[in-house]
Design a protein around this motif. Structure first.
Motif, PDB file in Angstrom:
ATOM      1  N   GLU A  91       0.842  -1.210   0.000  1.00  0.00           N
ATOM      2  CA  GLU A  91       0.000   0.000   0.000  1.00  0.00           C
ATOM      3  C   GLU A  91       0.870   1.250   0.000  1.00  0.00           C
ATOM      4  OE1 GLU A  91      -3.183   0.260  -0.460  1.00  0.00           O
ATOM      5  OE2 GLU A  91      -3.459  -1.917  -0.540  1.00  0.00           O
ATOM      6  N   ARG A  92       1.967   1.213   0.750  1.00  0.00           N
ATOM      7  CA  ARG A  92       2.898   2.351   0.747  1.00  0.00           C
ATOM      8  C   ARG A  92       3.480   2.554  -0.647  1.00  0.00           C
ATOM      9  NH1 ARG A  92       8.208   0.967   3.681  1.00  0.00           N
ATOM     10  NH2 ARG A  92       8.530  -0.029   1.648  1.00  0.00           N
ATOM     11  N   GLN A  93       3.906   1.480  -1.277  1.00  0.00           N
ATOM     12  CA  GLN A  93       4.477   1.572  -2.623  1.00  0.00           C
ATOM     13  C   GLN A  93       3.462   2.177  -3.599  1.00  0.00           C
ATOM     14  OE1 GLN A  93       4.657  -1.961  -5.027  1.00  0.00           O
ATOM     15  NE2 GLN A  93       6.732  -1.515  -5.765  1.00  0.00           N
ATOM     16  N   ALA A  94       2.215   1.747  -3.517  1.00  0.00           N
ATOM     17  CA  ALA A  94       1.186   2.244  -4.435  1.00  0.00           C
ATOM     18  C   ALA A  94       0.989   3.749  -4.283  1.00  0.00           C
ATOM     19  CB  ALA A  94      -0.129   1.504  -4.191  1.00  0.00           C
ATOM     20  N   LYS A  95       0.957   4.225  -3.043  1.00  0.00           N
ATOM     21  CA  LYS A  95       0.785   5.666  -2.806  1.00  0.00           C
ATOM     22  C   LYS A  95       1.984   6.446  -3.326  1.00  0.00           C
ATOM     23  CE  LYS A  95      -2.172   5.061   1.271  1.00  0.00           C
ATOM     24  NZ  LYS A  95      -2.274   5.163   2.749  1.00  0.00           N
ATOM     25  N   GLU A  96       3.185   5.903  -3.130  1.00  0.00           N
ATOM     26  CA  GLU A  96       4.395   6.591  -3.592  1.00  0.00           C
ATOM     27  C   GLU A  96       4.468   6.608  -5.113  1.00  0.00           C
ATOM     28  OE1 GLU A  96       7.065   5.374   0.362  1.00  0.00           O
ATOM     29  OE2 GLU A  96       7.319   4.277  -1.527  1.00  0.00           O
ATOM     30  N   ILE A  97       4.099   5.494  -5.736  1.00  0.00           N
ATOM     31  CA  ILE A  97       4.081   5.433  -7.203  1.00  0.00           C
ATOM     32  C   ILE A  97       3.095   6.454  -7.768  1.00  0.00           C
ATOM     33  CG2 ILE A  97       3.263   3.998  -9.138  1.00  0.00           C
ATOM     34  CD1 ILE A  97       6.056   3.231  -8.365  1.00  0.00           C
ATOM     35  N   GLU A  98       1.905   6.521  -7.172  1.00  0.00           N
ATOM     36  CA  GLU A  98       0.888   7.451  -7.667  1.00  0.00           C
ATOM     37  C   GLU A  98       1.380   8.893  -7.562  1.00  0.00           C
ATOM     38  OE1 GLU A  98      -3.891   8.146  -7.347  1.00  0.00           O
ATOM     39  OE2 GLU A  98      -2.858   7.398  -5.562  1.00  0.00           O
ATOM     40  N   GLU A  99       1.965   9.249  -6.428  1.00  0.00           N
ATOM     41  CA  GLU A  99       2.433  10.624  -6.267  1.00  0.00           C
ATOM     42  C   GLU A  99       3.603  10.918  -7.200  1.00  0.00           C
ATOM     43  OE1 GLU A  99       2.736  13.033  -2.451  1.00  0.00           O
ATOM     44  OE2 GLU A  99       4.840  12.430  -2.740  1.00  0.00           O
ATOM     45  N   MET A 100       4.572  10.021  -7.256  1.00  0.00           N
ATOM     46  CA  MET A 100       5.766  10.276  -8.061  1.00  0.00           C
ATOM     47  C   MET A 100       5.427  10.407  -9.542  1.00  0.00           C
ATOM     48  SD  MET A 100       9.375   8.214  -8.181  1.00  0.00           S
ATOM     49  CE  MET A 100      10.738   8.875  -9.140  1.00  0.00           C
ATOM     50  N   TYR A 101       4.648   9.478 -10.063  1.00  0.00           N
ATOM     51  CA  TYR A 101       4.298   9.522 -11.483  1.00  0.00           C
ATOM     52  C   TYR A 101       3.466  10.758 -11.815  1.00  0.00           C
ATOM     53  CZ  TYR A 101       6.214   5.011 -12.941  1.00  0.00           C
ATOM     54  OH  TYR A 101       7.063   3.982 -13.275  1.00  0.00           O
ATOM     55  N   THR A 102       2.606  11.153 -10.907  1.00  0.00           N
ATOM     56  CA  THR A 102       1.781  12.347 -11.139  1.00  0.00           C
ATOM     57  C   THR A 102       2.651  13.595 -11.202  1.00  0.00           C
ATOM     58  OG1 THR A 102      -0.116  11.309 -10.045  1.00  0.00           O
ATOM     59  CG2 THR A 102      -0.154  13.701 -10.261  1.00  0.00           C
ATOM     60  N   ILE A 103       3.610  13.702 -10.292  1.00  0.00           N
ATOM     61  CA  ILE A 103       4.531  14.844 -10.300  1.00  0.00           C
ATOM     62  C   ILE A 103       5.332  14.873 -11.593  1.00  0.00           C
ATOM     63  CG2 ILE A 103       6.621  15.796  -9.223  1.00  0.00           C
ATOM     64  CD1 ILE A 103       5.489  14.705  -6.519  1.00  0.00           C
ATOM     65  N   LEU A 104       5.858  13.741 -11.984  1.00  0.00           N
ATOM     66  CA  LEU A 104       6.709  13.692 -13.177  1.00  0.00           C
ATOM     67  C   LEU A 104       5.913  13.903 -14.458  1.00  0.00           C
ATOM     68  CD1 LEU A 104       9.163  10.767 -12.301  1.00  0.00           C
ATOM     69  CD2 LEU A 104       9.478  13.228 -11.973  1.00  0.00           C
ATOM     70  N   PHE A 105       4.712  13.340 -14.531  1.00  0.00           N
ATOM     71  CA  PHE A 105       3.895  13.492 -15.740  1.00  0.00           C
ATOM     72  C   PHE A 105       3.467  14.946 -15.936  1.00  0.00           C
ATOM     73  CE2 PHE A 105      -0.139  12.651 -18.206  1.00  0.00           C
ATOM     74  CZ  PHE A 105       0.481  12.119 -19.333  1.00  0.00           C
ATOM     75  N   LYS A 106       3.330  15.668 -14.850  1.00  0.00           N
ATOM     76  CA  LYS A 106       2.940  17.081 -14.952  1.00  0.00           C
ATOM     77  C   LYS A 106       4.102  17.980 -15.371  1.00  0.00           C
ATOM     78  CE  LYS A 106      -1.026  17.281 -11.805  1.00  0.00           C
ATOM     79  NZ  LYS A 106      -1.571  17.854 -10.548  1.00  0.00           N
TER      80      LYS A 106
END
Length: 417
Positions: A308-323
């Motif tokens: 669950e921690r990994q999923a939250k970190e992946i979601e935040e990181m990819y969102t930051i980078l995609f923007k």
């Protein structure tokens, strides 16, 4: 719900004029615009493509790997294949552990297998001091340089059209001072210097594939990498993208560090690729470990809590980078825990091929929130306009499909049924 706030740079408007075979406008008809691939590169290392493409493992293992690659293809459009010169424990051996006997045929089959499935392939790496050929140590520095040039010529020429993106040279910040063990590449790096080494290797790669995308790649995100990049650009070296490794075995960087790294490397004005991302779904590596390879454990489980921690970190990181407007690619180092580097629980799927929450989160982003599938109606001139994420599309009308690309500033395009 599709989330597009702050993503206008990833999208475009397009007007299509739809006509029939006689050139008459198709009037007042509903058509669907379905995205088939992103322009943005979402990927991972997928070395098992070699075994699948060559059918080089027993039937039960092959079936397991085919299922793994199906999961990969359902989300990703970008793959890294290994061109390590010598043996690299824990991975698919080496590309040329014995002089003059490269595994070109096997890698070629994998690259073709991936390209046939609409996956962009990157070769990693052409030059690196780690996992390099042991037989280089029997040569003089002049002979090592010639051998490295010959390797570049062979690989870049042989794979041109299949692999048109390369991590040309890897981890140059540490390369000339690397002292863990002697190797041929460090020897010539000491002689040429960092910028000189990069200039020679980029020039040779460019000569054999002028249209390729060439990366400088490093795990060192300190000012030393900035100084090196500045030196390269001042020396006239054409670097197509800055490669940033982000192995986070000792903990997620977090928004603050991600944005700080982006802020420091953005002034170069070059595309940025996050080339080797790792976020764990298990216990973190102890902070005192300096070289990640030194942490050797045989049992490193993935657990529900840390997934669950990994999923939250992946979601935040990819969102930051995609923007971020300069980021063009995000590639995880591992797709699966099966065969992962240093046995870390670093994949999007578990060792038994079951998807982790991070896989589902990423699939929702890439194939949901950041994906276009819309319907429009043609007007009296056969004209219809839509807005979508950049990439490849199909216009669907009845049982007919027409492929086209959505790019920035493409104007009006005429499509014939």
């Amino acid at each position: 719900m599709v989330h597009t706030i702050g993503l206008s740079h990833r999208m475009a408007h397009k007007t299509i004029i739809l006509v029939d075979a006689l050139g008459n406008p198709v009037v007042g008809k509903d058509v669907t615009f379905k995205q088939t691939n992103h322009k943005f590169l979402f990927g991972s290392g997928i070395f098992n493509a070699i075994e699948v493409a060559n059918k080089s493992v027993p039937a039960d293992r092959l079936a397991f790997l085919e299922k793994k690659l199906d999961l990969f293809l359902d989300v990703f459009n970008f793959a890294t294949l290994p061109f390590y010169w010598g043996e690299f424990p824990g991975y698919w051996g080496g590309f040329e552990p014995e002089k003059g006997k490269p595994r070109t045929k096997e890698l070629m089959a994998a690259a073709k297998w991936l390209k046939n499935r609409n996956v962009t392939v990157k070769g990693h790496p052409l030059v690196w001091h780690t996992a390099t050929a042991p037989w280089l140590l029997d040569l003089s520095n002049e002979e090592i340089l010639k051998a490295q040039f010959a390797r570049i010529q062979r690989e870049v020429s042989d794979f041109r059209g299949l692999i048109d993106m390369w991590d040309v040279i890897n981890e140059v910040v540490i390369m000339p001072i690397y002292d863990k063990y002697d190797n041929g590449i460090t020897r010539i790096a000491k002689e040429l210097g960092r910028v000189g080494m990069i200039k020679e290797m980029f020039a040779k790669t460019r000569a054999f594939n002028p249209g390729a995308t060439l990366l400088l790649n490093d795990f060192n995100t300190s000012i030393n990498y900035e100084i090196l990049l500045d030196g390269c650009l001042s020396a006239g070296i054409q670097i197509d993208a800055i490669g940033i490794q982000s192995h986070q075995h000792q903990g997620y960087w977090g928004r603050e560090k991600l944005e700080e790294v982006l802020d420091r490397f953005s002034p170069f004005g070059l595309p940025i690729h996050f080339t080797e991302n790792t976020l764990l779904s298990g216990q973190l590596m102890p902070p005192e470990i300096v070289d990640l390879n030194d942490y050797q454990v045989t049992d490193w489980p993935s657990t529900p809590e840390f997934e669950e921690r990994q999923a939250k970190e992946i979601e935040e990181m990819y969102t930051i980078l995609f923007k971020h407007p300069l980021v063009e690619a995000i590639s995880s180092w591992e797709f699966s825990d099966d065969g992962a580097w240093i046995h870390a629980p670093s994949g999007f799927v578990r060792s038994d091929n079951s998807p982790k929450p991070s896989y589902e989160v990423l699939k929702k982003l890439i194939k949901g929130d950041w994906y276009t599938n819309v319907t429009g109606r043609t007007d009296e001139n056969g004209m219809v306009t839509f807005n979508g994420f950049l990439g490849d599309y199909e216009l669907m009308y009845g049982d007919k499909k027409i492929g086209f690309k959505l790019e920035k500033n493409t104007g009006i395009e005429r499509l014939t049924l």
